[in-house]
Write a protein that holds these residues in place. Sequence first.
Motif, PDB file in Angstrom:
ATOM      1  N   ARG A   1       0.929  -1.020  -0.050  1.00 57.87           N
ATOM      2  CA  ARG A   1      -0.050   0.019  -0.096  1.00 57.87           C
ATOM      3  C   ARG A   1       0.777   1.224  -0.176  1.00 57.87           C
ATOM      4  O   ARG A   1       0.553   2.346  -0.599  1.00 57.87           O
TER       5      ARG A   1
ATOM      6  N   GLN B   1       2.192   1.866  -3.262  1.00 60.83           N
ATOM      7  CA  GLN B   1       1.091   2.244  -4.270  1.00 60.83           C
ATOM      8  C   GLN B   1       0.916   3.891  -4.152  1.00 60.83           C
ATOM      9  O   GLN B   1       1.005   4.575  -5.030  1.00 60.83           O
ATOM     10  N   GLN B   2       1.002   4.344  -2.904  1.00 65.08           N
ATOM     11  CA  GLN B   2       0.636   5.697  -2.586  1.00 65.08           C
ATOM     12  C   GLN B   2       2.111   6.548  -3.050  1.00 65.08           C
ATOM     13  O   GLN B   2       1.726   7.694  -3.420  1.00 65.08           O
TER      14      GLN B   2
END
Length: 109
Positions: free
Chosen positions: A100, A103-104
């Motif tokens: 995550r 991805q950010q």
Amino acid sequence: MVQDGQTVGLAGLITDTTSVGNQGIPWLKDVPILGLLTGSQNDTRQRTELLILITPHVVHDQRDARALTEDLRDRLINAASVPDMLNNRSPSGQSDPSARLRQQLGLQQ
């Protein structure tokens, strides 16, 4: 010296843990009468004992080895079973905990 099939104790560990807890509203829990209404006290003692026992068996030939193995299987029939409550649980966590974040940051599509 130990005879064939005689059980001997090799070692042992004993753990004795004592804990005292006091919870409640600060200062009010320490007042003698108000403390009964606004606080609680927990005293716990846990004792754990671990014993290591060994039972040697002399195996003279392949027939003795098979008989001993079958005897152990009969005695430990549920040794590999997992309780139902653990079988039905879904896996916790993620296979890639930082996915995550990547991805950010735009490092992964």
